[in-house]
Design an enzyme around this catalytic site. Sequence first.
Site, PDB file in Angstrom:
ATOM      1  N   SER A 186       0.839  -1.193   0.000  1.00 31.42           N
ATOM      2  CA  SER A 186       0.000   0.000   0.000  1.00 31.42           C
ATOM      3  C   SER A 186       0.878   1.249   0.000  1.00 31.42           C
ATOM      4  CB  SER A 186      -0.974  -0.039   1.186  1.00 31.42           C
ATOM      5  OG  SER A 186      -1.991   0.928   1.054  1.00 31.42           O
ATOM      6  N   GLU A 313      -9.298  -5.170  -4.086  1.00 34.68           N
ATOM      7  CA  GLU A 313      -8.647  -4.258  -3.146  1.00 34.68           C
ATOM      8  C   GLU A 313      -9.639  -3.404  -2.360  1.00 34.68           C
ATOM      9  OE1 GLU A 313      -5.378  -3.838  -2.493  1.00 34.68           O
ATOM     10  OE2 GLU A 313      -4.243  -4.558  -4.225  1.00 34.68           O
ATOM     11  N   HIS A 409      -7.787  -5.586   0.050  1.00 34.75           N
ATOM     12  CA  HIS A 409      -6.583  -4.857   0.415  1.00 34.75           C
ATOM     13  C   HIS A 409      -6.022  -5.382   1.737  1.00 34.75           C
ATOM     14  CE1 HIS A 409      -3.833  -1.557  -0.035  1.00 34.75           C
ATOM     15  NE2 HIS A 409      -4.150  -1.020   1.136  1.00 34.75           N
TER      16      HIS A 409
END
Length: 502
Positions: A186, A313, A409
Amino acid sequence: MRSAEPEVRAAAGMVRGREEDGVAVFRGIPFARAPVGGLRFAAPQPVRQWEGVRETAAFGPPPPQSAAMGGRGAPSPEVTDTDWLTVNVWSPGSVPDRLPVMVWVYGGAYMTGQGGDATYDGAVLARHGVVVVTFNYRVGMEGFAQIEGAPANRGLLDQVAALTWVRDNIAAFGGDPGRVTVFGESAGAGCVASLLAMPRAAGLFQRAIAQSVPGTFFSAELAADIAGAAAAELGLRATVADLAGVEPGRLVGAGDAVSAKMAQHDRWGAVAHTPMPFSPVVDGEVLPQAPWQALAAGSARNVELIVGHNRDEYRLFLALSGQSGQITDEQAATALRAFAPGADGPGAYRAAYPGAGASELYERVQTDWLFAAPSQRLAQAHVQGGGRAHLYELTWSSPAMDGALGSCHVLDVPLVFGNFSAGMALLLMGDTPPPEAAALSGRMRTAWTSFAADGDPGWPAYDNEHRLTRIWDAEPSVRAYPEEAARLIWRDHEFSALPLLA
């Protein structure tokens, strides 16, 4: 047999760690001076030597960070321990081993995170025969706000300082300074992409792994405008003269206040539809170009790269905000207008996904804009610039919430570290992870550590004709990049520094 309290001579002095289940662990070693007082908003400065043996049984304190974004919170004015810039080392072998080194860069929207998070415990990964390093870097206003009189991208400069510490010290912990892999997820992957584009980071690592690269990089003008809005929350200007005396907690609060009302600022463009007021700044000096342009020009052609993303995600953010299944047609239309590329991006999405409802379109376009398309295009750019890249997509679904999270995610992080019972893994893995979770985790750790050792993760390199991709599922496979519909929508979009709109 090694001592239960192993001692190592680092460049700044002796450190004493702990032997924990066959792994030597050293926590909270300073790699730079505390960035407070006269060093507030400055580039990191070399740590001072110490006498005697420094105990390294506890992690250093986290940097000031957003509580609203799930961080540990900012220090209060009473906190005196400001040694935010520390490293942690997990070493499975004796000093002569010269093992591959893996240096982790945490994520957290450039607003939160710390190397001591239990999710990032390096013991399981280290038992694969690598030395694991985590560290703290400045986030939020302290690390990424564009402040007049201060260098840009102080959080990235902290990372360069940590990697310099690794180069100068890691051999004493059993690591090979000539086989360093930097990896992150990320915002951490955005930092890895930045390091690939930064002249100051050249030569500090030989391989890189970028998990879910965000597409948000700010122009200097956009970053300065956002920083100005944050300083205005305190009745101040975004200058070192105005902000250097502000308590860290108050500065965090100003950043959080702006995060909560991003949508009021149309001139910030697509990022105004997110809660993320901070990102790396393409300032022309610390970060000369956005990563896609830099890599395509060959900035890191000698660095081998793994890059990839998760299939679903954005579903995590829908779940955390309580919006799963609640998206209206109007919300979907707004997201398509804000994020889809090209003159008729919304039409392209509706044509490519004709049976998709509002929730699926809302999730899909934000997954693509924020993570999927930037990650795939980073592999493409690296190959264009003469480098070697390996692309992956995680499609295995989280067992939590009866599978409602999909391959969301952050799901890759507990799989890579092998830690299922701490931090975010408690949400993502459920009460009793199925046996296939441990099996997939073992395969991913083997791929990551093999790549760190010799550059081969176990699947073919990416090329722009065949686009071969490792699909991480219960039964991994290799095939052409599976998100072809999205790739075609985004193929002509240029990922670059986001501008300040007129």
